[in-house]
Design a protein around this motif. Structure first.
Motif: not given
Lengths: 117, 113
Positions: A43, A91, A108-110, A113, B36, B38, B41-44, B46, B90, B103-105
């Motif tokens: 998380x 990340x 949120x941003x992307x 890494x 959210x 994801x 390799x990306x952000x979150x 909503x 999430x 945040x949850x796991x």
């Protein structure tokens, strides 16, 4: 609306060097920005909270001298990982909240890494 | 302080089947709740949020969630999943008048053809 960008999207650096990550709110002014760290399959862990023009508030266990955060304007916050080591590989995700309205939503941003070799 | 539990680490669902992701929170007052998504390799992004009012919240991509105070839950549902719904989900909780989120796991959703 409410777009947050991060730069770079990925970076590789050598152990002992420093790397700066930028977080920008593109179409709104951000009262507060947050920096998170996310390990694979895990998380998001909040690292710090930054408000424009003031010092960042770090979460317990986060080394403030290692992870330097600057929030110089309402649209830009930077995270500098100083003297990076392989264990800093992760990340990194930033988020921002807007100065307008009463929403407590974070945008949120992307993510960036970071790989330290 | 608030906290979130997502009991399911991984869920596999067939395309077209329904999906429910569980989220339980701990907070002394009425929480702000978020889901959210994801992609790798990306952000979150909503999906939906609950601040107050109607306890059944509609979100993007056909998702909905229901706030149940008595069960301290905010489960996410979708009646018919698409292959593109495969991602990490999430749940997050925030306190009133505070922007910080816990945040949850996360729950990994795999969609099989």
């Amino acid at each position: 609306g409410a777009v947050v960008s991060q730069h770079p999207s990925w970076v590789i650096c050598k152990s002992g060097t420093s790397v700066k990550i930028e977080c920008r709110s593109l179409d709104f002014q951000a009262t507060t920005m947050f920096w998170y760290r996310q390990f694979p399959k895990q998380s998001l862990m909040l690292m710090a909270t930054s408000n424009e023009g003031s010092k960042a508030t770090y979460e317990q266990g986060v080394e403030k001298d290692k992870f330097l955060i600057n929030h110089a304007s309402l649209t830009l916050s930077t995270l500098t990982v100083t003297s990076a080591h392989p264990e800093d590989s992760s990340f990194y995700i930033c988020s921002a909240t807007s100065t307008s309205g009463n929403s407590y939503e974070q945008y949120f941003g992307p993510g960036t890494r970071l790989t330290v070799t | 302080a608030q906290s979130v539990t997502q009991p399911d680490i991984h869920i596999t669902v067939s395309e077209g089947a329904s999906l429910e992701l569980r989220c339980n929170y701990s907070y002394g007052a009425t929480p702000y709740l978020f889901w959210y998504v994801q992609s790798p390799g990306q952000g979150l992004q909503l999906l939906l949020k609950y601040f107050s009012g109607d306890t059944l919240v509609q979100g993007i991509k056909g998702f909905e969630a229901e706030f149940k105070r008595s069960q301290s839950s905010f489960n996410l549902r979708k009646p018919s999943v698409h292959w593109s719904d495969a991602a990490e989900y999430f749940c997050a909780v925030g306190a009133q008048n505070d922007y910080k989120l816990s945040f949850g796991a996360g729950t990994t959703v795999t969609v099989r053809a």
